[in-house]
Write a protein that holds these residues in place. Structure first.
Motif, mmCIF file in Angstrom:
data_model
loop_
_atom_site.group_PDB
_atom_site.id
_atom_site.type_symbol
_atom_site.label_atom_id
_atom_site.label_comp_id
_atom_site.label_asym_id
_atom_site.label_seq_id
_atom_site.Cartn_x
_atom_site.Cartn_y
_atom_site.Cartn_z
ATOM 1 N N ASN A 181 64.101 24.809 96.472
ATOM 2 C CA ASN A 181 63.476 25.357 95.272
ATOM 3 C C ASN A 181 62.218 26.121 95.660
ATOM 4 O O ASN A 181 61.495 25.708 96.571
ATOM 5 C CB ASN A 181 63.106 24.233 94.307
ATOM 6 C CG ASN A 181 64.316 23.524 93.771
ATOM 7 O OD1 ASN A 181 65.375 24.114 93.659
ATOM 8 N ND2 ASN A 181 64.158 22.256 93.456
ATOM 9 N N PRO A 182 61.930 27.215 94.956
ATOM 10 C CA PRO A 182 60.678 27.920 95.245
ATOM 11 C C PRO A 182 59.492 27.060 94.820
ATOM 12 O O PRO A 182 59.630 26.157 93.995
ATOM 13 C CB PRO A 182 60.777 29.183 94.387
ATOM 14 C CG PRO A 182 61.754 28.870 93.329
ATOM 15 C CD PRO A 182 62.698 27.851 93.911
ATOM 16 N N PRO A 183 58.319 27.318 95.378
ATOM 17 C CA PRO A 183 57.147 26.524 95.017
ATOM 18 C C PRO A 183 56.818 26.674 93.534
ATOM 19 O O PRO A 183 57.054 27.699 92.925
ATOM 20 C CB PRO A 183 56.031 27.097 95.875
ATOM 21 C CG PRO A 183 56.618 28.132 96.728
ATOM 22 C CD PRO A 183 58.024 28.331 96.358
ATOM 23 N N ASN A 184 56.251 25.634 92.999
ATOM 24 C CA ASN A 184 55.837 25.602 91.601
ATOM 25 C C ASN A 184 54.398 26.106 91.526
ATOM 26 O O ASN A 184 53.549 25.720 92.330
ATOM 27 C CB ASN A 184 55.944 24.161 91.115
ATOM 28 C CG ASN A 184 55.623 24.013 89.670
ATOM 29 O OD1 ASN A 184 54.904 24.814 89.092
ATOM 30 N ND2 ASN A 184 56.144 22.960 89.078
ATOM 31 N N ILE A 185 54.091 26.948 90.540
ATOM 32 C CA ILE A 185 52.739 27.485 90.416
ATOM 33 C C ILE A 185 51.715 26.383 90.152
ATOM 34 O O ILE A 185 50.587 26.444 90.637
ATOM 35 C CB ILE A 185 52.679 28.591 89.344
ATOM 36 C CG1 ILE A 185 51.392 29.369 89.475
ATOM 37 C CG2 ILE A 185 52.843 28.021 87.963
ATOM 38 C CD1 ILE A 185 51.389 30.690 88.773
ATOM 39 N N GLY A 186 52.100 25.348 89.429
ATOM 40 C CA GLY A 186 51.191 24.225 89.181
ATOM 41 C C GLY A 186 50.854 23.480 90.463
ATOM 42 O O GLY A 186 49.705 23.107 90.692
ATOM 43 N N PHE A 187 51.869 23.269 91.310
ATOM 44 C CA PHE A 187 51.640 22.598 92.583
ATOM 45 C C PHE A 187 50.701 23.418 93.467
ATOM 46 O O PHE A 187 49.792 22.874 94.092
ATOM 47 C CB PHE A 187 52.970 22.365 93.291
ATOM 48 C CG PHE A 187 52.831 21.785 94.667
ATOM 49 C CD1 PHE A 187 52.476 20.462 94.836
ATOM 50 C CD2 PHE A 187 53.027 22.571 95.792
ATOM 51 C CE1 PHE A 187 52.331 19.921 96.106
ATOM 52 C CE2 PHE A 187 52.881 22.042 97.054
ATOM 53 C CZ PHE A 187 52.541 20.711 97.217
ATOM 54 N N LEU A 188 50.910 24.732 93.511
ATOM 55 C CA LEU A 188 50.050 25.588 94.334
ATOM 56 C C LEU A 188 48.620 25.608 93.804
ATOM 57 O O LEU A 188 47.663 25.627 94.590
ATOM 58 C CB LEU A 188 50.624 27.001 94.400
ATOM 59 C CG LEU A 188 51.922 27.134 95.194
ATOM 60 C CD1 LEU A 188 52.492 28.534 95.035
ATOM 61 C CD2 LEU A 188 51.715 26.804 96.654
ATOM 62 N N ALA A 189 48.457 25.571 92.489
ATOM 63 C CA ALA A 189 47.113 25.534 91.916
ATOM 64 C C ALA A 189 46.401 24.228 92.280
ATOM 65 O O ALA A 189 45.215 24.238 92.621
ATOM 66 C CB ALA A 189 47.186 25.701 90.401
ATOM 67 N N ILE A 190 47.129 23.119 92.231
ATOM 68 C CA ILE A 190 46.543 21.824 92.619
ATOM 69 C C ILE A 190 46.165 21.842 94.103
ATOM 70 O O ILE A 190 45.124 21.317 94.491
ATOM 71 C CB ILE A 190 47.512 20.675 92.297
ATOM 72 C CG1 ILE A 190 47.596 20.486 90.788
ATOM 73 C CG2 ILE A 190 47.085 19.377 92.977
ATOM 74 C CD1 ILE A 190 48.653 19.518 90.335
#
Length: 67
Positions: free
Chosen positions: A9-18
């Protein structure tokens, strides 16, 4: 050579923000540590590698949206 589709799965924007927030906290911890004990190269190395992996996550996220 044919390009294979990734099953990940591609990275989640929420995960990258955290991850960015956590990296910033690590940077603050490094600065606080450096003010009392001097600069440690292990801090710099860890933060640079961590930031590189976060940037790569943003690149993968952007690529997944364009394809």
């Amino acid at each position: 050579m044919t390009e294979r589709a990734s099953t990940k799965n591609p990275p989640n924007i929420g995960f990258l923000a955290i991850q960015e927030v956590a990296w910033t906290l690590g940077l603050i911890a490094m600065v606080l540590h450096a003010t009392s004990r001097g600069l440690d190269w292990i801090w710099i190395g860890l933060l640079v590698c961590w930031q590189a992996s976060i940037i790569w996550g943003w690149v993968k996220l952007r690529r997944s949206k364009t394809t």
